[in-house]
Design an enzyme around this catalytic site. Sequence first.
Site, short mmCIF file in Angstrom:
data_model
loop_
_atom_site.label_atom_id
_atom_site.label_comp_id
_atom_site.label_asym_id
_atom_site.label_seq_id
_atom_site.Cartn_x
_atom_site.Cartn_y
_atom_site.Cartn_z
N THR A 1 -12.84 38.04 -46.93
CA THR A 1 -13.76 39.15 -47.23
C THR A 1 -13.64 39.62 -48.68
N SER B 1 -19.53 40.08 -43.46
CA SER B 1 -20.21 39.31 -42.43
C SER B 1 -20.81 38.03 -43.00
N ARG C 1 -1.53 67.72 -15.00
CA ARG C 1 -2.22 68.90 -15.47
C ARG C 1 -2.92 69.62 -14.32
N GLY D 1 -7.18 69.78 -24.76
CA GLY D 1 -6.53 70.06 -26.04
C GLY D 1 -5.36 69.14 -26.32
N THR E 1 -15.27 45.65 -35.48
CA THR E 1 -15.93 45.25 -36.72
C THR E 1 -15.54 43.84 -37.17
N GLU F 1 -13.94 39.85 -36.88
CA GLU F 1 -14.26 38.67 -36.07
C GLU F 1 -15.69 38.74 -35.57
N ASP G 1 -18.93 41.54 -36.47
CA ASP G 1 -19.34 42.91 -36.14
C ASP G 1 -20.05 42.91 -34.79
C1 FAD Z 1 -7.19 71.70 -32.98
C2 FAD Z 1 -7.12 72.78 -31.94
C3 FAD Z 1 -7.00 74.11 -32.34
C4 FAD Z 1 -6.88 75.15 -31.41
N1 FAD Z 1 -6.74 76.46 -31.84
C5 FAD Z 1 -6.49 77.44 -30.92
C6 FAD Z 1 -6.19 78.79 -31.34
O1 FAD Z 1 -6.17 79.10 -32.54
N2 FAD Z 1 -5.92 79.73 -30.41
C7 FAD Z 1 -5.94 79.43 -29.07
O2 FAD Z 1 -5.67 80.29 -28.26
N3 FAD Z 1 -6.21 78.16 -28.63
C8 FAD Z 1 -6.48 77.16 -29.52
N4 FAD Z 1 -6.75 75.87 -29.08
C9 FAD Z 1 -6.72 75.55 -27.64
C10 FAD Z 1 -8.09 75.24 -27.04
O3 FAD Z 1 -8.82 76.41 -26.92
C11 FAD Z 1 -7.90 74.55 -25.69
O4 FAD Z 1 -7.29 73.31 -25.92
C12 FAD Z 1 -9.21 74.36 -24.99
O5 FAD Z 1 -9.61 75.58 -24.47
C13 FAD Z 1 -9.14 73.34 -23.84
O6 FAD Z 1 -8.27 73.79 -22.85
P1 FAD Z 1 -7.16 72.84 -22.26
O7 FAD Z 1 -6.50 72.12 -23.38
O8 FAD Z 1 -6.32 73.66 -21.38
O9 FAD Z 1 -7.94 71.79 -21.39
P2 FAD Z 1 -7.81 71.60 -19.81
O10 FAD Z 1 -8.48 72.72 -19.12
O11 FAD Z 1 -6.42 71.33 -19.44
O12 FAD Z 1 -8.69 70.31 -19.61
C14 FAD Z 1 -8.16 69.05 -19.27
C15 FAD Z 1 -9.25 68.24 -18.61
O13 FAD Z 1 -9.55 68.78 -17.33
C16 FAD Z 1 -10.93 69.06 -17.23
N5 FAD Z 1 -11.07 70.27 -16.42
C17 FAD Z 1 -10.29 71.39 -16.45
N6 FAD Z 1 -10.72 72.28 -15.57
C18 FAD Z 1 -11.78 71.75 -14.93
C19 FAD Z 1 -12.68 72.21 -13.91
N7 FAD Z 1 -12.54 73.42 -13.37
N8 FAD Z 1 -13.69 71.40 -13.54
C20 FAD Z 1 -13.83 70.19 -14.10
N9 FAD Z 1 -13.03 69.70 -15.05
C21 FAD Z 1 -12.01 70.48 -15.47
C22 FAD Z 1 -11.43 69.21 -18.63
O14 FAD Z 1 -12.79 68.85 -18.73
C23 FAD Z 1 -10.54 68.22 -19.39
O15 FAD Z 1 -11.07 66.94 -19.30
C24 FAD Z 1 -6.90 74.83 -30.02
C25 FAD Z 1 -7.02 73.49 -29.62
C26 FAD Z 1 -7.14 72.47 -30.56
C27 FAD Z 1 -7.26 71.05 -30.09
C1 FAD Z 2 -8.66 46.86 -40.82
C2 FAD Z 2 -9.38 45.64 -41.34
C3 FAD Z 2 -8.67 44.48 -41.60
C4 FAD Z 2 -9.31 43.35 -42.11
N1 FAD Z 2 -8.57 42.23 -42.40
C5 FAD Z 2 -9.16 41.16 -43.04
C6 FAD Z 2 -8.41 40.03 -43.46
O1 FAD Z 2 -7.20 39.97 -43.27
N2 FAD Z 2 -9.05 39.02 -44.12
C7 FAD Z 2 -10.40 39.07 -44.35
O2 FAD Z 2 -10.90 38.13 -44.94
N3 FAD Z 2 -11.15 40.12 -43.94
C8 FAD Z 2 -10.57 41.18 -43.30
N4 FAD Z 2 -11.33 42.27 -42.90
C9 FAD Z 2 -12.77 42.30 -43.20
C10 FAD Z 2 -13.65 42.17 -41.97
O3 FAD Z 2 -13.63 40.86 -41.51
C11 FAD Z 2 -15.09 42.62 -42.34
O4 FAD Z 2 -15.04 43.98 -42.62
C12 FAD Z 2 -16.04 42.36 -41.21
O5 FAD Z 2 -16.31 41.02 -41.16
C13 FAD Z 2 -17.36 43.15 -41.33
O6 FAD Z 2 -18.03 42.76 -42.47
P1 FAD Z 2 -18.62 43.81 -43.50
O7 FAD Z 2 -17.58 44.82 -43.72
O8 FAD Z 2 -19.13 43.03 -44.63
O9 FAD Z 2 -19.84 44.46 -42.75
P2 FAD Z 2 -21.37 44.37 -43.22
O10 FAD Z 2 -21.89 43.03 -42.93
O11 FAD Z 2 -21.53 44.90 -44.56
O12 FAD Z 2 -22.01 45.37 -42.17
C14 FAD Z 2 -22.54 46.64 -42.53
C15 FAD Z 2 -23.56 47.04 -41.49
O13 FAD Z 2 -24.70 46.22 -41.57
C16 FAD Z 2 -25.01 45.61 -40.35
N5 FAD Z 2 -25.53 44.28 -40.63
C17 FAD Z 2 -25.09 43.41 -41.58
N6 FAD Z 2 -25.83 42.29 -41.54
C18 FAD Z 2 -26.74 42.43 -40.56
C19 FAD Z 2 -27.77 41.60 -40.03
N7 FAD Z 2 -27.99 40.38 -40.51
N8 FAD Z 2 -28.51 42.06 -39.00
C20 FAD Z 2 -28.27 43.28 -38.51
N9 FAD Z 2 -27.32 44.11 -38.96
C21 FAD Z 2 -26.56 43.69 -39.98
C22 FAD Z 2 -23.71 45.63 -39.56
O14 FAD Z 2 -23.93 45.67 -38.18
C23 FAD Z 2 -23.06 46.91 -40.07
O15 FAD Z 2 -23.52 47.99 -39.33
C24 FAD Z 2 -10.71 43.38 -42.36
C25 FAD Z 2 -11.43 44.56 -42.07
C26 FAD Z 2 -10.78 45.69 -41.56
C27 FAD Z 2 -11.58 46.93 -41.28
#
Ligand code: FAD
Ligand code: FAD
Lengths: 682, 682
Positions: B135, B141, B304, B417, B438, B440, B442
């Site tokens: 690449t 690609s 949970r 959370g 992406t 091998e 895309d």
């Molecule tokens: C980056 C970040 C910053 C935050 N900052 C704050 C902050 O400053 N202050 C603060 O107080 N909190 C903060 N939070 C907490 C946040 O508000 C809680 O994580 C959020 O309310 C989700 O609650 P939980 O993690 O308990 O999820 P859970 O309720 O444990 O959910 C777990 C899973 O169960 C599902 N689930 C739970 N209950 C039900 C139900 N009755 N029916 C169906 N599905 C259910 C949910 O959909 C989810 O898939 C932060 C969280 C993050 C990630």
């Molecule tokens: C973590 C990582 C490790 C990698 N390691 C290696 C490595 O060791 N050696 C190496 O040689 N390469 C490596 N690669 C490169 C990788 O193989 C390329 O990124 C990959 O082949 C995608 O090609 P591109 O980035 O040129 O995408 P692009 O072809 O530029 O694609 C951009 C967008 O255009 C679209 N697109 C492009 N052409 C068409 C078309 N004809 N029709 C429709 N849609 C199209 C695609 O779907 C995509 O959405 C690595 C990449 C990553 C991310």
Amino acid sequence: GSELLAKERAQSNLSVEQLSEFLHTKDVLQRQDAILKILKSEKAFDKSQNYFSGRETRFTNALARAKRLQQLAAKHGWTQDEYQVATELISEPGPYGLHASMFLITLRDQGTSEQHQLFLHKAERYEYIGCYAQTELGHGSNVRGLETTATWNAEDKTFTIHTPQLTAAKWWIGSLGRTANHAVVMAQLIIDGKSHGPHPFVVQIRDLRSHQPLENVHVGDIGPKFGYNTMDNGFLLFNRVKIPHANMLAKFSSVDPQSGKYIKPPSASLVYGTLTWVRSTIVLQSGGVLARGVTIAIRYCAVRRQFQDRDAKSLDAGENQVLNYTMVQVRLLPLLAATFALHFTGRGMMALYQENQKKMAGDVGKAGQPGRGPSPEELFPSTDLLADLHATSCGLKALASTTAAEGLEICRRACGGHGYSSFSGIGSWYADYLPTTTWEGDNYMLTQQVARYLLKSARAVLEGDTSDNDTTRILRTFLARRDMGAAFDVLGRDEDIVAAFAWRTSFLTFESLKHRDEDKNSWNNLLVDFWRLSTAHSQYLIVKNFYDALRSDTVSQELNQGTVVLMHKLFRLHALHTLEREASEFFSSAAVTVRQIQLARTKAVMNLLEEIRPHAVRLVDAWRFPDWQLDSSLGRYDGKVYEDLFHRASEMNPLNAITIDPYPGNDVLVKKDDRDAFKSKL
Amino acid sequence: GSELLAKERAQSNLSVEQLSEFLHTKDVLQRQDAILKILKSEKAFDKSQNYFSGRETRFTNALARAKRLQQLAAKHGWTQDEYQVATELISEPGPYGLHASMFLITLRDQGTSEQHQLFLHKAERYEYIGCYAQTELGHGSNVRGLETTATWNAEDKTFTIHTPQLTAAKWWIGSLGRTANHAVVMAQLIIDGKSHGPHPFVVQIRDLRSHQPLENVHVGDIGPKFGYNTMDNGFLLFNRVKIPHANMLAKFSSVDPQSGKYIKPPSASLVYGTLTWVRSTIVLQSGGVLARGVTIAIRYCAVRRQFQDRDAKSLDAGENQVLNYTMVQVRLLPLLAATFALHFTGRGMMALYQENQKKMAGDVGKAGQPGRGPSPEELFPSTDLLADLHATSCGLKALASTTAAEGLEICRRACGGHGYSSFSGIGSWYADYLPTTTWEGDNYMLTQQVARYLLKSARAVLEGDTSDNDTTRILRTFLARRDMGAAFDVLGRDEDIVAAFAWRTSFLTFESLKHRDEDKNSWNNLLVDFWRLSTAHSQYLIVKNFYDALRSDTVSQELNQGTVVLMHKLFRLHALHTLEREASEFFSSAAVTVRQIQLARTKAVMNLLEEIRPHAVRLVDAWRFPDWQLDSSLGRYDGKVYEDLFHRASEMNPLNAITIDPYPGNDVLVKKDDRDAFKSKL
Ligand SMILES: Cc1cc2nc3c(=O)[nH]c(=O)nc-3n(C[C@H](O)[C@H](O)[C@H](O)COP(=O)(O)OP(=O)(O)OC[C@H]3O[C@@H](n4cnc5c(N)ncnc54)[C@H](O)[C@@H]3O)c2cc1C
Ligand SMILES: Cc1cc2nc3c(=O)[nH]c(=O)nc-3n(C[C@H](O)[C@H](O)[C@H](O)COP(=O)(O)OP(=O)(O)OC[C@H]3O[C@@H](n4cnc5c(N)ncnc54)[C@H](O)[C@@H]3O)c2cc1C
């Protein structure tokens, strides 16, 4: 790259200026330019090492920025809005984040005026720096289940704040980990052994001078996260910490210090208001959040060329811009349309919210609460309009934040390999945004509230209730025509698209109602139905808001005819693409026919892609993100994608200052470490 | 947590041991246990700071591990498979990654025996450490579009490797940034001003002793990425670097050193074989990749508890495990089913691939290439079976890796959370896996190859071609019944489910064929159709592979009756959930009725969720990920979720060793830095 973007901009006559002023207002744009200039000139805000630094450095840098921002705000006398603009340009969560939002808001809204005296004013001067400590290790969504206790001590008129077990540890609390010296702690109020549910208490947690935790307070940062690493989300445990009576925020509920009697809040659901407001804000921002990713991806895909078109006439045609491939268009252009759809919807919601606020303000006196201003808490969710607004905000928050988050990942992937580089600028933005799908109500759980409201409305309509809001109207329309069926001309008339979405919502509502009320399904059994229903309803709301916005006077006054026509195309693309993705519900509700769906998919959507394609770059230009904000090699306004990738990799990357020994037989890892020299050169 | 998981395990009688031996074989599991013991006892592999460290530390740690692993492999005489097991347990990309895979493979498969002498043996001993540099900044690609040149110099029988412009810089090359001293460089072979397309050249890039870049070589690490940060993906530019004639890998094409004449490869599409193999490997691994996230999410959601069930009888019922909510089940259990579906499909593909390899080996002599073993390159894609295999591998690679990647994010989000904490173990795993969508090929672009093959097959079938493989069979079946329609009993009979998927593929194939051949649509115009078609076809293949696997003798011999019944339920859940999500194509192809879809959605899928739910924890246990591999607080086998989160946050987090000054007026950031003491304590 530059010539390609210049060509793109030349091939469309969309007025970028007009559209961006329409989106943001001229005022805001000028303010943004002025603030940007200030920030760029300050060393503290230099972004060039952001993508390279580890957690501890990123956090201390974020702290430096937060401090500097306060100083600048004071110096320039920035308003809250201006401060907000600066924060958005900087685009990273900062250690004062929760202080400046939830801590201040809670003190303001839930504190009495004596408490404002005690806490708020110091907090506004950043002498008290705080956070909002609600979530615990064991409880997030279920706030009633919180385990931290605040026990009333009648003898000395204090509360004892206590963490009875590990799951009661406060967790996730923004700004708490290293920064805050105070916290608003939500704890179960216990009087005489009886719990009255969670209430807010102001608790000092660190010494104001040494910044060390106070005795019996265990506090710290909860560790690295998928994103949000410039923020110190923290944990907090109390070992029987006493606080004065005055520290219970007492505007709504309180404990009478003499009798120890609990005084109830005037309405149990006072909190609806704030939540509605917070969720509306999330909806309002979601369009812009998504637009950042769309801007980057569209610009890059206009610069990126790969392969010749298979049907190209001449072999010399050169490689095709990947934005010309329909498979790239169908991923990006509907998202571009969605940015506008979400923007208009957010605006619509906010307008509705504010209208209500005013209305409620008028009602306050009548409800027997004289003298208080219309803070968000003082809403009366019993009124139809408010219940509607509340449900709307739940459903739209869920759909809008999911759309934005997932859309950003689609944008990133559309950029192929380079999308995976940090320099794309999409990955970190996505990772920082992701918790929006979980906080302020987990997006899946919110859908239950929407469904509950729709079922209630449907029952009311069936019982002949005559209250009039949009929801009851569409339900009634559906009932009236249920036995005649619908014949929506979704490919011909825009208003029929809106009507078809309304029809599907109504169909699903009555279907769910049947499952619940007639078939007596358990609530749990219906959660999946409810999620579908809420999604359908929210999609309807977005389509309707977009449609209404385009018919408004503001649009015809502020945008020229060409832009309005283009906006209508974006409306149709958004709506028909959604319709086609959700085809099965549109079939089974008989809102459209199989043939219409097929035509939407193979003709209408494809034609719209082709018509919108030439304007794509100008449309994202209109969102007006400065390069400094995007911090993206791929999304540069000037299209110098490869130059920028190369510059950052070869000039800015500290890893290249390390020379390793690569041989497995030699245990030496680093032969030469030139990082100090490298850093002093930066 | 512990009691809840114990209860979960007690409520199901699934034999975890039997199922895991069936999935992995007893041998592999024992090997894994033995290697795990060794790794755990080595300081180098201590994972406890992984989530906390910055890029440079993570990279040098990864290097230390890579070295130690080589030493251990030598000491214990590990086979390639055993080395692989160790790598998977460590679960992070390492600096030898591309050396140990693509560099060695390419030398081996594309080098002559003299070249093996020159390069391969030293590479196997890690004296030459290499990478695969294909690449470029401007081309990924489109390999034909590569711009690096290798110009033949007749006068001194050398090649000049050159980077004519910035877009020709090699980019993304794994193991190149800091580690490799050699590279296989794909460059346009130019003889007498004429280009013969990209060919592989071995180029030394760093000094073997100083490890400094050689003259006229500009090489370095490309910088931080969304994931994969323990790997040094690199850039590489050449300023007219001369290499000897012997450095062009010459097994297939070569330049005659005397005449300077280009000698063509025996078949233009030799490379199909390797690619098919690499993609099959991705399919084979995808089940396990997804299973990691599913294991973590299902265990956590069983631990949970949040809210009481709304319809619960008693108020004392306690909070519900969130895994009991159908809205959580519908997100996680179909993914659980998908892990098995992907696993069986991967196995099926590999078996087919190997069968073909054998067959081809027999053919090699006939094709006039005596004496060479059946390396992946020596395939003859002209044969029907191989073309089928190639297309299958493209479509399945795309669908399987998308399913795994997106599934991991669904798992993360299902954890609420806590899923956002790095300690969930899902985020980093997801971020590292993401590029699989992406590289091998895309995933979007691969779908064109599938469509091309299906269209070709359909044309052949219409023209009366009688070649017999699964694709032509399903197309013929469809044609035979096209005017009679289908009446698949998808809710009653498993084989009808498979037939319905086949029907839909065939319907879409002939629809696309019409759009291309009759309506003369441009290729570009049909890309979206092609993507749908490929997805549909690949979904059919997975459903069919799952179905076939369950009917195989191995299953009835190695699994007891109860497990077989459960596997059938997982099959139905996977298939019906897919069918319902893609409902509109099943309708419009008339494979099923609206009523069937409705029943699938509201009854069949919901019932399956309920039936599978009690076995969920044991089913993920059968995947047998050691805690050490998962490195997840949420996914611990013993369910001690909160204890582990707390331990990591409060004991292992270096940010807590910093005391800051929080006041905006004070420019001091860090008041006290105890990180050295903290680190020495670890
Ligand atoms: C980056 C970040 C910053 C935050 N900052 C704050 C902050 O400053 N202050 C603060 O107080 N909190 C903060 N939070 C907490 C946040 O508000 C809680 O994580 C959020 O309310 C989700 O609650 P939980 O993690 O308990 O999820 P859970 O309720 O444990 O959910 C777990 C899973 O169960 C599902 N689930 C739970 N209950 C039900 C139900 N009755 N029916 C169906 N599905 C259910 C949910 O959909 C989810 O898939 C932060 C969280 C993050 C990630
Ligand atoms: C973590 C990582 C490790 C990698 N390691 C290696 C490595 O060791 N050696 C190496 O040689 N390469 C490596 N690669 C490169 C990788 O193989 C390329 O990124 C990959 O082949 C995608 O090609 P591109 O980035 O040129 O995408 P692009 O072809 O530029 O694609 C951009 C967008 O255009 C679209 N697109 C492009 N052409 C068409 C078309 N004809 N029709 C429709 N849609 C199209 C695609 O779907 C995509 O959405 C690595 C990449 C990553 C991310």
